[in-house]
Design a protein around this motif. Structure first.
Motif, short mmCIF file in Angstrom:
data_model
loop_
_atom_site.label_atom_id
_atom_site.label_comp_id
_atom_site.label_asym_id
_atom_site.label_seq_id
_atom_site.Cartn_x
_atom_site.Cartn_y
_atom_site.Cartn_z
N ALA A 151 28.85 72.79 -32.81
CA ALA A 151 27.40 72.56 -32.76
C ALA A 151 27.06 72.13 -31.33
O ALA A 151 27.14 70.94 -31.00
CB ALA A 151 27.03 71.45 -33.73
N GLU A 152 26.73 73.11 -30.48
CA GLU A 152 26.48 72.75 -29.09
C GLU A 152 25.32 71.74 -29.01
O GLU A 152 24.33 71.86 -29.74
CB GLU A 152 26.15 74.00 -28.26
CG GLU A 152 26.16 73.66 -26.78
CD GLU A 152 25.74 74.82 -25.88
OE1 GLU A 152 25.43 75.89 -26.38
OE2 GLU A 152 25.71 74.60 -24.65
N ASP A 153 25.45 70.78 -28.13
CA ASP A 153 24.50 69.67 -28.00
C ASP A 153 24.40 68.89 -29.31
O ASP A 153 23.35 68.33 -29.66
CB ASP A 153 23.11 70.19 -27.57
CG ASP A 153 22.30 69.11 -26.81
OD1 ASP A 153 22.92 68.11 -26.36
OD2 ASP A 153 21.08 69.26 -26.70
N GLY A 154 25.55 68.83 -30.01
CA GLY A 154 25.61 68.18 -31.32
C GLY A 154 25.16 66.72 -31.30
O GLY A 154 24.54 66.24 -32.25
N SER A 155 25.48 66.02 -30.20
CA SER A 155 25.17 64.58 -30.16
C SER A 155 23.66 64.34 -30.09
O SER A 155 23.20 63.24 -30.34
CB SER A 155 25.87 63.92 -28.97
OG SER A 155 25.48 64.57 -27.78
N ILE A 177 35.58 71.83 -37.25
CA ILE A 177 34.18 71.61 -36.90
C ILE A 177 34.14 70.71 -35.68
O ILE A 177 34.66 69.58 -35.72
CB ILE A 177 33.42 70.91 -38.06
CG1 ILE A 177 33.41 71.80 -39.32
CG2 ILE A 177 32.00 70.55 -37.61
CD1 ILE A 177 32.59 73.07 -39.19
N ASN A 178 33.55 71.22 -34.61
CA ASN A 178 33.49 70.46 -33.37
C ASN A 178 32.06 69.97 -33.13
O ASN A 178 31.11 70.75 -33.26
CB ASN A 178 33.94 71.39 -32.23
CG ASN A 178 34.02 70.69 -30.89
OD1 ASN A 178 34.37 69.51 -30.82
ND2 ASN A 178 33.69 71.40 -29.83
N ILE A 179 31.94 68.69 -32.82
CA ILE A 179 30.60 68.15 -32.53
C ILE A 179 30.60 67.64 -31.10
O ILE A 179 30.99 66.50 -30.81
CB ILE A 179 30.24 67.01 -33.52
CG1 ILE A 179 30.39 67.53 -34.96
CG2 ILE A 179 28.82 66.53 -33.27
CD1 ILE A 179 30.15 66.49 -36.02
N PRO A 180 30.21 68.49 -30.16
CA PRO A 180 30.33 68.12 -28.75
C PRO A 180 29.19 67.23 -28.27
O PRO A 180 28.06 67.33 -28.76
CB PRO A 180 30.25 69.47 -28.02
CG PRO A 180 30.15 70.53 -29.06
CD PRO A 180 29.76 69.88 -30.34
N ARG A 207 37.72 69.43 -46.22
CA ARG A 207 38.46 70.69 -46.04
C ARG A 207 38.59 71.09 -44.57
O ARG A 207 39.29 72.04 -44.24
CB ARG A 207 37.77 71.83 -46.81
CG ARG A 207 37.79 71.67 -48.32
CD ARG A 207 37.62 73.03 -49.00
NE ARG A 207 36.45 73.75 -48.51
CZ ARG A 207 35.23 73.65 -49.05
NH1 ARG A 207 35.02 72.84 -50.08
NH2 ARG A 207 34.22 74.34 -48.57
N ALA A 208 37.86 70.38 -43.68
CA ALA A 208 37.88 70.80 -42.27
C ALA A 208 38.47 69.69 -41.39
O ALA A 208 38.45 68.52 -41.74
CB ALA A 208 36.46 71.10 -41.80
N ILE A 209 38.96 70.13 -40.24
CA ILE A 209 39.38 69.16 -39.21
C ILE A 209 38.16 68.93 -38.32
O ILE A 209 37.53 69.88 -37.88
CB ILE A 209 40.54 69.74 -38.38
CG1 ILE A 209 41.79 69.83 -39.25
CG2 ILE A 209 40.79 68.89 -37.14
CD1 ILE A 209 42.96 70.52 -38.57
N PHE A 210 37.84 67.67 -38.07
CA PHE A 210 36.72 67.38 -37.17
C PHE A 210 37.24 67.18 -35.75
O PHE A 210 38.29 66.58 -35.54
CB PHE A 210 35.93 66.16 -37.67
CG PHE A 210 35.00 66.55 -38.78
CD1 PHE A 210 33.72 66.97 -38.51
CD2 PHE A 210 35.46 66.58 -40.09
CE1 PHE A 210 32.88 67.39 -39.53
CE2 PHE A 210 34.64 67.01 -41.12
CZ PHE A 210 33.34 67.41 -40.84
N SER A 211 36.46 67.73 -34.82
CA SER A 211 36.91 67.78 -33.43
C SER A 211 35.87 67.14 -32.52
O SER A 211 34.66 67.23 -32.77
CB SER A 211 37.09 69.25 -33.05
OG SER A 211 37.27 69.39 -31.67
N THR A 212 36.34 66.52 -31.45
CA THR A 212 35.43 65.87 -30.51
C THR A 212 35.60 66.48 -29.11
O THR A 212 36.72 66.78 -28.68
CB THR A 212 35.64 64.34 -30.52
OG1 THR A 212 34.69 63.74 -29.66
CG2 THR A 212 37.05 63.94 -30.11
#
Ligand code: KIV
Ligand code: ZN
Length: 524
Positions: A151-155, A177-180, A207-212
């Motif tokens: 999710a680009e610009d997730g923050s 799932i990456n929340i950048p 079910r997903a790995i969360f990524s930072t």
């Protein structure tokens, strides 16, 4: 249901995946472009370092990017090889093709979700964005089981909308799932809150790995990464030396050593061979021409230096008084006398293995050995650092179109300097003689004669690889052409030869850059 990841299987509670994006987010920042040989060498070093995922590039960006992702996918065994794609069919198909031959592969797709990005960059309504997330993850899953969605610009995304997108991505088959924090705006407490919220609220989150993935605009990338991990993120996106867009990404070496040094606070285990950190950092500096600042955490020249008497006294009595980790744990060893001019090829090969160049082919070993002999003739003591500088120089220049052959310079205080230079251009040796105001000016004019170009010299600096008057000089040359900036590096006991190598290196990088066309809206 617990995570059963297609490439990592059942993930232990305390396992954290290190996703290195030096070759993508790092490489796309100004001055850091690399050619194919350089990227391959870097990817080998990352595999030796033990990273779990190598993001090898952005295949749709240019034919060169595609070729390097594909070559890395074919050559590098061990880590998962990821290719980046926007949420668009063409991007996804190109990324799928580039990583197809990898032992383990991933497609990483991203789409902006913040109000600002959706309105001004994408010009899309939220519902259309949501649908595009579903369509693109579904398409990517037809090409691989390992799909990451970012999710680009997730923050800066509305929490409810972020949760809807994450839920949709997981349902469509995203396994990571990456929340950048794309613009480096978040504070550690924001990251902790966002990851906690998404993991608690999204159905199917387990079910997903969360990524930072954190940018360093406020100098908080590493702190934000640690905060996200404390809130359950199990993948860390980072780069060697923290290179990346604008102020860079979270530095791999800092994140990993923070986790390793503070298991009480961050109970996670990255599978990194920390003793390879220093060599990997130096290799990147050699390739890109950017040294890290002396006080850079973990890999800076001063990171383990104790200058004050009180500190030195304490360290001598017990290193733990002022050292929270040992220099050896990051691969920092004292300068060691290696070999002299009588050392043979077998001893040289052993030394290369000890320095982490295990897989070097015969051609590289032979070329490096020739240069080592030459160096040993000119220099009393050859240190490990000398060999590293020489070998890296040799390997990374492998695919260069312009190569240094020889240089004779006449200089002094009584008149203009004269340089006779030979360069190889696309396999053909060419020579030129030029005079100038000093040996550097004369030599650079000779380069201009052999290979005419418009680039402007904007920086020229000289340092030493080791100590002593016979030390190799390491020079950096920065060239600018039409707003594009590149840095080149060269090492040699002769400062002018080192400068010539650096100039030639920069020119080669400029050629790579010229060939590159950025796709629209590449703001990742
Ligand atoms: O900073 C960013 O948002 C990115 C994404 C592509 C992950 O680099
Ligand atoms: Zn980024």
């Amino acid at each position: 249901m617990s995570i059963n990841h297609p490439n990592f299987g059942k993930l232990a509670e305390d396992r954290v995946i290190i996703f290195d994006t030096t070759l993508r987010d790092g490489e796309q920042s100004p001055g850091f472009s690399m050619n194919l040989a350089e990227k391959l060498r870097m990817a080998e070093a990352l595999a030796e370092l033990g990273v779990d995922v190598i993001e090898a590039g952005f295949p749709i960006a240019s034919p060169g990017d595609f070729e390097s992702v594909q070559s890395i996918a074919r050559a590098i065994k061990g880590p998962v090889i990821a290719g980046l794609a926007r949420c668009a069919q063409g991007d996804i198909l190109r990324a799928a093709e580039a990583v197809r031959d990898a032992e383990r592969r991933r497609i990483h797709i991203f789409l902006s979700t913040s109000p600002l990005h959706m309105k001004y960059k994408l010009r899309m309504e939220p519902d259309a964005v949501l649908q595009q997330v579903i369509d693109s993850v579904t398409l990517a899953r037809q090409h691989t089981d390992d799909v990451e969605w970012s999710a680009e610009d997730g923050s800066r995304t509305d929490p409810d909308f972020l949760c809807r997108c994450v839920e949709a991505a997981i349902k469509a088959g995203a396994t990571t799932i990456n929340i950048p924090d794309t613009v480096g705006y978040a504070l550690p407490e924001d990251m902790h809150r966002i990851f906690t919220m998404v993991r608690e609220r999204v159905p199917g989150a387990e079910r997903a790995i969360f990524s930072t993935h954190n940018h360093n605009d406020l100098g908080l990338a590493v702190a934000n990464t640690i905060a996200a991990v404390a809130a359950g993120a199990r993948q860390i996106e980072c780069t060697i030396n923290g290179i990346g867009e604008r102020a860079g990404n979270a530095a791999l070496e800092e994140v990993v050593m923070a986790i390793r040094t503070r298991p009480d606070a961050v109970p996670c285990k990255p599978a990194i061979v920390t003793e390879r950190i220093m060599a990997t950092s130096k290799l990147l500096s050699t390739i890109t021409g950017f040294d890290v600042q002396p006080n850079k955490a973990i890999v800076g020249r001063n990171a383990f230096a104790h200058e004050s008497g009180i500190h030195q006294d304490g360290v001598l009595k017990n290193a733990a008084t002022y050292e929270i980790m040992t220099p050896e744990s990051v691969g920092l060893t004292k300068n060691s006398l290696v070999m002299g001019k009588h050392s043979g090829r077998a001893a040289f090969r052993d030394k290369l293995r000890a320095l982490g160049y295990g897989e070097l082919g015969d051609n590289h070993v032979n070329d490096a050995f020739r240069r080592f002999k030459d160096l040993a003739d000119r220099k009393k003591i050859v240190y490990d650092e000398d060999i590293v500088a020489l070998v890296d120089d040799e390997i990374v220049r492998d695919h260069d179109r312009i190569r240094f052959v020889s240089l004779d310079v006449h200089a002094g205080s009584r008149g203009p300097a004269r340089a006779e230079l030979e360069l190889e251009i696309d396999g053909t040796t060419q020579s030129a003689t030029a005079s100038g105001d000093g040996p550097v000016d004369a030599t650079f004019s000779a380069i201009q004669q052999i290979f005419p170009h418009q680039a402007r010299l904007v920086l020229f600096s000289i340092g030493a690889v080791t100590e002593g008057t016979d030390a190799q000089a390491r020079t950096t040359v920065r060239l600018e052409e039409g707003g594009k900036m590149v840095d080149g590096q060269g090492a040699d006991t002769d400062t002018i030869v080192a400068a010539t190598r650096a100039y030639v290196h920069a020119l080669n990088k400029l050629l790579v850059k010229r060939a590159r066309t950025e796709p629209e809206a590449l703001s990742a």
